[in-house]
Write a protein that holds these residues in place. Structure first.
Motif, PDB file in Angstrom:
ATOM      1  N   LEU A   1      18.719 -14.324 -48.064  1.00  0.00           N
ATOM      2  CA  LEU A   1      17.723 -13.476 -48.703  1.00  0.00           C
ATOM      3  C   LEU A   1      16.874 -14.326 -49.641  1.00  0.00           C
ATOM      4  O   LEU A   1      17.397 -15.104 -50.431  1.00  0.00           O
TER       5      LEU A   1
ATOM      6  N   ARG B   1      19.666 -15.905 -40.168  1.00  0.00           N
ATOM      7  CA  ARG B   1      18.578 -14.951 -40.333  1.00  0.00           C
ATOM      8  C   ARG B   1      17.982 -15.214 -41.702  1.00  0.00           C
ATOM      9  O   ARG B   1      18.682 -15.110 -42.718  1.00  0.00           O
TER      10      ARG B   1
ATOM     11  N   THR C   1      15.104 -14.265 -44.553  1.00  0.00           N
ATOM     12  CA  THR C   1      14.136 -13.264 -44.980  1.00  0.00           C
ATOM     13  C   THR C   1      13.455 -13.703 -46.263  1.00  0.00           C
ATOM     14  O   THR C   1      14.013 -14.428 -47.087  1.00  0.00           O
ATOM     15  N   ASP C   2      12.221 -13.246 -46.440  1.00  0.00           N
ATOM     16  CA  ASP C   2      11.474 -13.469 -47.679  1.00  0.00           C
ATOM     17  C   ASP C   2      10.306 -12.505 -47.671  1.00  0.00           C
ATOM     18  O   ASP C   2       9.912 -12.017 -46.606  1.00  0.00           O
TER      19      ASP C   2
ATOM     20  N   THR D   1      13.448 -15.272 -38.420  1.00  0.00           N
ATOM     21  CA  THR D   1      12.869 -14.921 -39.719  1.00  0.00           C
ATOM     22  C   THR D   1      12.348 -13.491 -39.699  1.00  0.00           C
ATOM     23  O   THR D   1      12.015 -12.953 -38.648  1.00  0.00           O
ATOM     24  N   ALA D   2      12.272 -12.910 -40.887  1.00  0.00           N
ATOM     25  CA  ALA D   2      11.707 -11.571 -41.029  1.00  0.00           C
ATOM     26  C   ALA D   2      11.121 -11.430 -42.425  1.00  0.00           C
ATOM     27  O   ALA D   2      11.777 -11.789 -43.416  1.00  0.00           O
TER      28      ALA D   2
ATOM     29  N   HIS E   1      10.579  -9.481 -45.525  1.00  0.00           N
ATOM     30  CA  HIS E   1      11.367  -8.376 -46.074  1.00  0.00           C
ATOM     31  C   HIS E   1      11.355  -8.438 -47.586  1.00  0.00           C
ATOM     32  O   HIS E   1      11.520  -9.518 -48.175  1.00  0.00           O
TER      33      HIS E   1
ATOM     34  N   LEU F   1      17.948  -3.373 -45.864  1.00  0.00           N
ATOM     35  CA  LEU F   1      17.959  -4.482 -44.916  1.00  0.00           C
ATOM     36  C   LEU F   1      17.841  -3.955 -43.486  1.00  0.00           C
ATOM     37  O   LEU F   1      18.496  -2.967 -43.131  1.00  0.00           O
TER      38      LEU F   1
END
Length: 221
Positions: free
Chosen positions: A53, A72, A74-75, A99-100, A102, A108
């Motif tokens: 995260l 995984r 996320t940012d 990547t996503a 978020h 989540l």
């Protein structure tokens, strides 16, 4: 979310996007010390997949991938994640990295009990209210499998910047455009309620230096 909290959150989102755009790879390529520690903990615990995260431009996510984990990342900054994807291709680990975009204030986008390990370096001490932090940790708990491990770091109230700069309430202070929620030990313990609290380690990082806790906690089996 109150209007002032919403305004601060949006200002921070814009500030980080502009910062990553203006300073590509701003933290360098070497992994953070907490990420190296987390990889050791994850390997010892049989972790296969890691959710990071607040991955930024990816120095730690890429390190996890090089160590063999499926990652995984996320940012809330698309610019940071684009730099991460480019670096993953350059390093030949793009098959192990997804990547996503978020915002940690939101749930989540993962099923319950779907991740072995979660890592967050200085994400929870961003411009988040105590309630938002509690909800975020609740989401981490939700997506971790039984026995899964959460390693996170936060700046604490012994830091030189605590109590200075622009005060936003709820132990949040802003310096140079970056807002930080400083943790007291009571909040660390509160966030570990219902978990096994494995370790709380004090350390220093950077030039100030920043003073942080590295917390390791596990979902009971």
């Amino acid at each position: 979310m109150a209007d002032d909290e919403r305004d601060l959150a949006q200002a921070q989102r814009v500030h980080w996007q502009e910062t990553y755009t203006a300073h590509p790879g701003m933290y360098g390529e070497r992994p953070s010390a907490p990420a190296v520690h987390a990889a050791e903990v994850f390997l010892a615990g049989g972790v296969r997949d890691v959710l990071e995260l607040g991955a930024g431009h990816g120095r730690d996510a890429l390190y996890f991938a090089r160590e063999g984990f499926a990652v995984r990342a996320t940012d809330f900054s698309p610019a940071g994640l684009e730099q991460l994807r480019t670096a993953a291709r350059d390093q030949g680990v793009d098959q192990r990295v997804t990547t996503a975009v978020h915002d940690v204030r939101e749930p989540l986008p993962l099923p319950d009990a779907s991740v072995d390990g979660v890592f967050a370096h200085m994400l929870l001490c961003m411009a988040l209210s105590t309630e938002e932090i509690q909800k975020a940790v609740g989401e981490v708990r939700r997506v971790l499998r039984p026995g899964g491990t959460f390693v996170y770091t936060v700046r604490h109230t012994g830091d030189a910047h605590y109590g200075t700069g622009v005060a936003h309430g709820d132990d949040i202070y802003e310096h140079g455009g970056f807002a930080v929620h400083f943790f007291d030990r009571g909040l660390v313990d509160e966030l570990a309620d219902g978990w096994t609290l494995d370790d709380v380690h004090a350390f220093e990082e950077g030039e100030l230096p920043r003073r942080l806790w590295r917390v390791t906690q596990t979902v009971p089996r």
